[in-house]
Scaffold this motif. Structure first.
Motif, short mmCIF file in Angstrom:
data_model
loop_
_atom_site.label_atom_id
_atom_site.label_comp_id
_atom_site.label_asym_id
_atom_site.label_seq_id
_atom_site.Cartn_x
_atom_site.Cartn_y
_atom_site.Cartn_z
N SER A 96 4.99 51.73 48.46
CA SER A 96 6.35 51.50 48.95
C SER A 96 7.12 50.65 47.95
O SER A 96 6.55 49.82 47.25
N HIS A 154 13.83 62.41 49.57
CA HIS A 154 12.73 62.81 48.69
C HIS A 154 11.72 61.67 48.49
O HIS A 154 10.71 61.86 47.81
N LEU A 155 12.02 60.50 49.05
CA LEU A 155 11.18 59.32 48.85
C LEU A 155 10.89 58.63 50.19
O LEU A 155 11.39 57.53 50.46
N GLU A 197 8.50 57.02 51.07
CA GLU A 197 7.79 55.76 50.89
C GLU A 197 8.70 54.62 50.44
O GLU A 197 8.25 53.48 50.30
N ALA A 198 9.98 54.91 50.20
CA ALA A 198 10.87 53.91 49.62
C ALA A 198 12.06 53.60 50.52
O ALA A 198 12.41 54.37 51.42
N ARG A 239 17.02 64.92 43.83
CA ARG A 239 15.60 65.08 43.53
C ARG A 239 15.26 64.49 42.15
O ARG A 239 14.21 63.88 41.96
N ALA A 251 15.21 60.74 42.44
CA ALA A 251 14.00 60.35 43.16
C ALA A 251 12.79 60.38 42.23
O ALA A 251 11.93 59.48 42.27
N GLY A 252 12.73 61.39 41.36
CA GLY A 252 11.63 61.48 40.42
C GLY A 252 11.63 60.31 39.44
O GLY A 252 10.57 59.77 39.11
N ARG A 309 10.46 57.16 41.40
CA ARG A 309 9.03 57.19 41.67
C ARG A 309 8.24 56.91 40.40
O ARG A 309 7.24 56.19 40.41
N TRP A 310 8.71 57.50 39.30
CA TRP A 310 8.06 57.27 38.01
C TRP A 310 8.06 55.79 37.65
O TRP A 310 7.03 55.22 37.30
N ALA A 327 8.44 53.24 39.57
CA ALA A 327 7.72 52.42 40.55
C ALA A 327 6.22 52.44 40.32
O ALA A 327 5.50 51.54 40.77
N THR A 328 5.74 53.46 39.62
CA THR A 328 4.30 53.62 39.44
C THR A 328 3.84 53.47 38.00
O THR A 328 2.66 53.73 37.70
#
Length: 238
Positions: free
Chosen positions: A2, A33-34, A36-37, A219, A222-223, A226-227, A229-230
């Protein structure tokens, strides 16, 4: 995993509520699209709001919905953020996946209108600036990368505040031309300067919506979020 993120745009100082509604809608589309966020949208034009939001979202990723990096993203935005906010991602217009999205879109437009890419002229309409080359450089870099993926017979850029002007860039083309506005929203220059340039130039080609309104943009953002964040990488654009 998250995480929190703030999508930040310039907004409309003369009517902040308009820009706030637009960026909130974009944030909601990205959030779809997220799951978890927690995604919020905010503009620099809304007095005090970015300060309050970033204070309540320590460590939130910052996504600048700008077409280039410049004073707003490198000075004004960091200055307005509460301590502990960030990191800040590359601006929307500089995302390395954006030209690929645009090239795919242009190929589909050609298919829909019975055009062949290698017989199509592409015009990328941008803002430009009388103070800094960053904006026009970002526009030209985008246009070059789009052309690599799309393969038009010609590509040219036109600007609101630099030469060549929008009118010059749109002039002398036939109906087998496509104009792609390198803007994040349908406001200001897109509603005023661009139509005026179309009339003055006699442009008879296809005028697309601003790239920021493409349905695949949420989208894409969102990509990117996510990128970031990880991974510890600053950018996907390598």
């Amino acid at each position: 995993m998250s995480f929190d993120a703030l999508i930040v745009s310039h907004g409309q100082p003369s009517d902040p509520d308009v820009g706030e509604a637009e960026i909130a809608a974009l944030a909601a589309a990205v959030a779809a699209h997220l799951p978890e966020a927690r995604i919020d949208g905010v503009t620099l034009a809304a007095q005090g709001r970015i300060e309050a939001l970033s204070a309540n979202r320590p460590g939130a990723l910052i996504y600048p919905m700008f077409m280039a990096d410049g004073w707003f993203t490198q000075v004004q935005l960091p200055k307005r953020l509460a301590e502990g906010a960030g990191p800040q991602l590359v601006s929307f217009g500089l995302d390395c996946t954006l030209p690929m999205l645009a090239a795919d879109w242009l190929r589909q437009v050609c298919t829909d209108h019975g055009l062949e890419p290698d017989k199509t002229d592409l015009v990328v309409a941008g803002h430009g600036s009388g103070k800094s080359r960053r904006v026009s450089e970002a526009t030209r870099a985008f246009a070059d990368r789009v052309a690599e993926g799309f393969g038009p017979q010609s590509v040219r850029c036109g600007f609101v505040e630099e030469d060549p002007s929008l009118t010059d860039a749109l002039s002398g083309l036939g109906s087998n031309a496509i104009c792609l506005p390198f803007f994040a929203a349908r406001r200001g220059h897109v509603l005023e300067d661009l139509p005026e340039a179309v009339d003055a130039s006699g442009f008879k080609g296809i005028m697309l919506d601003p790239i920021g309104l493409h349905p695949e943009v949420p989208r894409m953002i969102a990509g990117a979020l996510r990128w970031r964040a990880t991974t510890s990488d600053v950018s996907r654009c390598v």
